[in-house]
Design a protein around this motif. Structure first.
Motif, mmCIF file in Angstrom:
data_model
loop_
_atom_site.group_PDB
_atom_site.id
_atom_site.type_symbol
_atom_site.label_atom_id
_atom_site.label_comp_id
_atom_site.label_asym_id
_atom_site.label_seq_id
_atom_site.Cartn_x
_atom_site.Cartn_y
_atom_site.Cartn_z
ATOM 1 N N PHE A 170 0.845 -1.199 0.000
ATOM 2 C CA PHE A 170 0.000 0.000 0.000
ATOM 3 C C PHE A 170 0.871 1.236 0.000
ATOM 4 C CE2 PHE A 170 -2.532 -3.362 1.759
ATOM 5 C CZ PHE A 170 -3.760 -3.192 1.137
ATOM 6 N N TYR A 171 0.731 2.020 -1.041
ATOM 7 C CA TYR A 171 1.520 3.233 -1.148
ATOM 8 C C TYR A 171 0.830 4.089 -2.201
ATOM 9 C CZ TYR A 171 6.013 5.237 0.154
ATOM 10 O OH TYR A 171 6.991 6.003 0.717
ATOM 11 N N PRO A 172 0.766 5.392 -2.025
ATOM 12 C CA PRO A 172 0.003 6.201 -2.983
ATOM 13 C C PRO A 172 0.567 6.186 -4.406
ATOM 14 C CG PRO A 172 0.441 7.412 -0.964
ATOM 15 C CD PRO A 172 1.270 6.174 -0.910
ATOM 16 N N ASP A 173 1.846 5.751 -4.565
ATOM 17 C CA ASP A 173 2.404 5.742 -5.911
ATOM 18 C C ASP A 173 1.949 4.510 -6.696
ATOM 19 O OD1 ASP A 173 3.935 3.670 -4.895
ATOM 20 O OD2 ASP A 173 5.813 4.783 -4.898
ATOM 21 N N MET A 174 1.118 3.640 -6.063
ATOM 22 C CA MET A 174 0.688 2.398 -6.688
ATOM 23 C C MET A 174 -0.763 2.150 -6.298
ATOM 24 S SD MET A 174 1.731 0.249 -8.502
ATOM 25 C CE MET A 174 2.312 -0.351 -9.480
ATOM 26 N N PRO A 175 -1.731 2.871 -6.963
ATOM 27 C CA PRO A 175 -3.105 2.866 -6.454
ATOM 28 C C PRO A 175 -3.827 1.525 -6.584
ATOM 29 C CG PRO A 175 -2.974 4.116 -8.481
ATOM 30 C CD PRO A 175 -1.568 3.757 -8.114
ATOM 31 N N GLU A 190 6.336 -3.255 -13.831
ATOM 32 C CA GLU A 190 5.899 -1.881 -14.095
ATOM 33 C C GLU A 190 6.483 -0.928 -13.058
ATOM 34 O OE1 GLU A 190 1.712 -1.203 -13.389
ATOM 35 O OE2 GLU A 190 1.607 -2.825 -11.955
ATOM 36 N N ASP A 191 6.791 0.296 -13.512
ATOM 37 C CA ASP A 191 7.272 1.320 -12.596
ATOM 38 C C ASP A 191 6.074 1.922 -11.855
ATOM 39 O OD1 ASP A 191 8.997 3.007 -11.287
ATOM 40 O OD2 ASP A 191 9.798 3.957 -13.087
ATOM 41 N N VAL A 192 6.364 2.630 -10.764
ATOM 42 C CA VAL A 192 5.312 3.270 -9.975
ATOM 43 C C VAL A 192 5.232 4.752 -10.342
ATOM 44 C CG1 VAL A 192 5.623 1.645 -8.099
ATOM 45 C CG2 VAL A 192 6.880 3.800 -8.079
ATOM 46 N N ALA A 193 4.283 5.453 -9.790
ATOM 47 C CA ALA A 193 4.133 6.888 -10.052
ATOM 48 C C ALA A 193 5.239 7.667 -9.340
ATOM 49 C CB ALA A 193 2.761 7.366 -9.574
ATOM 50 N N LYS A 194 5.348 8.937 -9.710
ATOM 51 C CA LYS A 194 6.377 9.775 -9.115
ATOM 52 C C LYS A 194 5.725 10.689 -8.074
ATOM 53 C CE LYS A 194 9.704 13.244 -10.541
ATOM 54 N NZ LYS A 194 9.952 14.201 -11.624
ATOM 55 N N SER A 195 6.348 10.763 -6.894
ATOM 56 C CA SER A 195 5.799 11.621 -5.835
ATOM 57 C C SER A 195 6.680 12.850 -5.667
ATOM 58 C CB SER A 195 5.778 10.863 -4.507
ATOM 59 O OG SER A 195 5.225 9.584 -4.689
ATOM 60 N N MET A 196 6.041 13.998 -5.542
ATOM 61 C CA MET A 196 6.778 15.220 -5.242
ATOM 62 C C MET A 196 6.379 15.682 -3.854
ATOM 63 S SD MET A 196 6.287 16.384 -9.043
ATOM 64 C CE MET A 196 4.973 15.210 -8.927
ATOM 65 N N HIS A 197 7.365 15.853 -3.002
ATOM 66 C CA HIS A 197 7.070 16.086 -1.602
ATOM 67 C C HIS A 197 7.098 17.566 -1.261
ATOM 68 C CE1 HIS A 197 7.387 11.829 -1.384
ATOM 69 N NE2 HIS A 197 8.650 11.853 -1.776
ATOM 70 N N GLU A 198 6.085 17.998 -0.529
ATOM 71 C CA GLU A 198 6.084 19.355 0.014
ATOM 72 C C GLU A 198 6.037 19.218 1.528
ATOM 73 O OE1 GLU A 198 3.522 22.035 -1.966
ATOM 74 O OE2 GLU A 198 4.452 21.541 -3.887
ATOM 75 N N SER A 199 5.913 20.340 2.225
ATOM 76 C CA SER A 199 6.090 20.297 3.677
ATOM 77 C C SER A 199 5.184 19.269 4.353
ATOM 78 C CB SER A 199 5.855 21.682 4.265
ATOM 79 O OG SER A 199 4.591 22.158 3.836
ATOM 80 N N SER A 200 3.880 19.304 4.087
ATOM 81 C CA SER A 200 3.027 18.348 4.775
ATOM 82 C C SER A 200 2.194 17.508 3.816
ATOM 83 C CB SER A 200 2.113 19.088 5.753
ATOM 84 O OG SER A 200 1.443 20.113 5.057
ATOM 85 N N TRP A 201 2.425 17.703 2.501
ATOM 86 C CA TRP A 201 1.683 16.931 1.504
ATOM 87 C C TRP A 201 2.647 16.380 0.472
ATOM 88 C CZ3 TRP A 201 -3.217 16.252 2.833
ATOM 89 C CH2 TRP A 201 -3.806 17.223 3.686
ATOM 90 N N SER A 202 2.170 15.360 -0.229
ATOM 91 C CA SER A 202 2.892 14.903 -1.408
ATOM 92 C C SER A 202 1.950 14.988 -2.587
ATOM 93 C CB SER A 202 3.359 13.460 -1.237
ATOM 94 O OG SER A 202 4.391 13.384 -0.266
ATOM 95 N N GLY A 203 2.500 15.296 -3.773
ATOM 96 C CA GLY A 203 1.713 15.321 -4.996
ATOM 97 C C GLY A 203 2.138 14.145 -5.856
ATOM 98 N N VAL A 204 1.151 13.394 -6.402
ATOM 99 C CA VAL A 204 1.490 12.200 -7.176
ATOM 100 C C VAL A 204 1.196 12.445 -8.654
ATOM 101 C CG1 VAL A 204 1.195 9.709 -7.375
ATOM 102 C CG2 VAL A 204 0.904 10.810 -5.150
ATOM 103 N N ASP A 205 2.205 12.148 -9.492
ATOM 104 C CA ASP A 205 2.121 12.295 -10.944
ATOM 105 C C ASP A 205 2.240 10.898 -11.552
ATOM 106 O OD1 ASP A 205 2.576 12.697 -13.620
ATOM 107 O OD2 ASP A 205 4.503 13.720 -13.372
#
Lengths: 480, 96
Positions: free
Chosen positions: A84-89, A128-143
């Motif tokens: 379970f990880y947001p980069d792999m829904p 398969e590769d997973v999505a890319k996460s970009m980290h900010e102070s208290s959130w991450s953005g998933v591409d």
């Protein structure tokens, strides 16, 4: 008490395959495009979306396996690895567990004593590769642009015994993969990523020591430095009478140390099970043979052949053979101009200087082998001087075209007017009665000699074509 | 027939499902019954039969490597529980 330990290093390398689309859907594999623009229900992990295998990804993996001496599994299947990880829904990654596409294999690495050491591969599988996460102070953005990109995972036996050997292995692997064109192997773009297992044991002990896994090395030198640090760290722990605990550590490139990430107790239970949405890949022996026949020469094999066949120095051969396109270019030139040494000299110095200066590989430049052969021919015939040749080479490299045409069109130190050439031709014919006699006796090469003499007399300014015609006419007159 | 013991608490943890004590006790009682039922399959003689995860002898279902346009990003992100510019916004997920 300080002592020297035996080091065992195994590598897991993820290589992004050079396909146009993702592993299980038709979304483009693009780098540097706006987030979430190359995505669809499959790579976003929507429930019910069905994966369909990319033929080219399978082919590239099989080609890689054959180039690296693997045996091919004639029956290969795919599995789900749950986590379970947001980069792999989907909450599982599609990978291969017990029936990977390729098994075993060997990569030879060069040793400092000039010899070569074989490093054994355990397997190569496709996932398969997973999505890319970009980290900010208290959130991450998933591409999700990267999600579903085909990765080939190469796993080695723990045959490597130093940081230097690990770096040599990665360099050799990268060369081969680049050479056969299965991956861009661009470490900055994350095309090639590497995890490392390393363990130490006292001399005389057969069983491997407790292994530590290192992550987050993005470059070959990063892997080297992380290993060097980790080997020293573990040596110190053992010297002090301590125990190594099985754990995963992260390489921190800024501080140059490895940092504890998680211990064995937190190890995931991936609950592998067969992927019901993908059918097995069956590759019968005759297809494997056909693929094997289509393989290019390995760089090491080609290096030896280039040196032998064209009589060029080993160093030249190794530089040329490291780059398939460059080696192809060299062979095209060498075969046309008949001398490998001259072709190699031109490519090794002048062409590679232009490649570096314009940051343009030989595949992307406008220079054709034919143009370089013309240029070499004109210099050998002293039609043009070295400086003019360099200028013409750069023009041909940047804009293409025929150097011979350029010389003619721009009158680059050439004289083509027969009125001006007649005097030189007369003088040469009169001064070389023996060559004229040879020609009359049927020796064709004598005409070439006379043409050369006229060119020399004109200080390279005469047009060899016109001179050739004039000499031919004059000799015919002598005959009559 | 005695079925394999299942640790319901562990399975729930792997599946990130929160169970009340009462639910855990219920499933712990029910799962062995389900397994015992499936276990009836063991009475079949499958010696000489190749294990497979698919019921049809179909292989190599492959797709050509030809790109197709992706979905409109606005439609994609319309499904996001939360947005961070053009990305899916999730709680910070750095493994440390």
């Amino acid at each position: 008490m300080k002592q020297t330990y035996r080091v065992s290093i195994g590598l897991e390398i993820h290589v992004q395959l050079k396909t146009r689309t993702k592993l299980f859907c038709g979304c483009a594999t693009s780098f540097g495009v706006p987030p979430n623009t190359c995505v669809c229900p499959v790579c976003l992990g929507y429930p019910g979306a069905m994966p369909v295998m990319n033929r080219e990804a399978v082919r590239l993996t099989l080609v890689s396996g054959l180039m690296l001496g693997c045996s091919i599994n004639t029956y290969s299947t795919f599995d789900r690895k749950s986590y379970f990880y947001p980069d792999m829904p989907k909450n599982y990654q599609i990978t291969q567990y017990d029936k990977p596409l390729c098994l075993d294999g060997i990569i030879d690495i060069p040793m400092t004593d000039g010899g070569r050491k074989p490093i054994r591969l355990i397997r190569i599988h496709l996932e398969e590769d997973v999505a890319k996460s970009m980290h900010e102070s208290s959130w991450s953005g998933v591409d999700f642009n990267r999600a579903g990109t085909p990765l080939m995972e190469i796993v080695t036996h723990p045959d490597l015994t130093s940081a230097d050997e690990a770096a040599a292995f990665l360099t050799a692997l990268r060369h081969i993969l680049l050479y056969i064109g299965v991956s861009a192997c661009n470490l900055e773009e994350g095309n090639m990523r590497c995890d490392v297992n390393v363990s130490l044991r006292p001399p005389g002990q057969d069983a491997l020591g407790t292994k530590v896994e290192l992550k987050n090395m993005n470059t070959i030198s990063g892997a080297h430095d992380a290993l060097q640090y980790e080997i020293a760290r573990q040596s110190e722990v053992l010297d002090a009478g301590g125990r190594i605990v099985q754990e995963t550590r992260r390489w921190d490139v800024d501080s140059g140390v490895t940092i504890h990430m998680r211990s064995k107790e937190d190890a995931h239970d991936y609950r592998y099970f067969a992927e019901p949405d993908l059918l097995p890949i069956v590759t019968p022996p005759d297809q494997i043979d056909a693929l094997r026949r289509s393989l290019p020469e390995l760089p090491a094999v080609r290096r030896e052949r280039l040196a032998r066949q064209y009589g060029i120095p080993d160093y030249d051969a190794s530089v040329l053979a490291a780059d398939r396109a460059l080696a192809d270019f060299f062979e095209a030139v060498a075969q046309r101009c008949g001398t490998g040494k001259t072709a190699s000299n031109w490519i090794m110095t002048d062409v590679l200087r232009l490649v570096a200066a314009h940051e343009t590989p030989v595949t992307a430049c406008a220079l054709t082998p034919e143009a370089l052969v013309e240029l070499i021919g004109m210099v050998e015939a002293r039609t043009i001087n070295a400086l003019t040749a360099k200028e013409l080479l750069e023009e041909a490299f940047l804009s293409g075209g025929s150097p011979t045409e350029q010389v003619r069109a721009r009158g680059l130190a050439q004289v083509s007017d027969s009125g001006a050439l007649d005097g030189w031709v007369d003088a040469v014919v009169q001064a070389n009665p023996k060559s004229v006699a040879d020609w009359k006796a049927g020796k064709q090469a004598a005409a070439g000699f006379l043409i050369g003499q006229v060119m020399k007399l004109s200080k390279g300014k005469a047009d060899p074509k016109v001179v050739g015609r004039l000499v031919g006419e004059r000799l015919a007159q002598q005959n009559g | 027939m005695a079925a394999e013991e299942i640790d319901v608490a562990y399975v729930a943890q792997l599946a990130t499902i929160r169970l009340t004590d009462e639910e855990a006790r219920l499933f712990q009682r029910q799962l062995p019954v389900i397994l015992a039922y499936v276990d009836k399959l063991r009475c079949l003689d499958v010696s000489g039969i190749e294990p497979t995860s698919h019921g049809h002898p179909v292989y190599n279902v492959l797709r050509e490597d030809v790109p197709e346009p992706g979905l409109d990003p606005e439609r994609v992100l319309a499904n996001a529980p939360a947005r961070l510019r053009d990305t899916f916004k999730v709680p910070r997920i750095v493994e440390s």
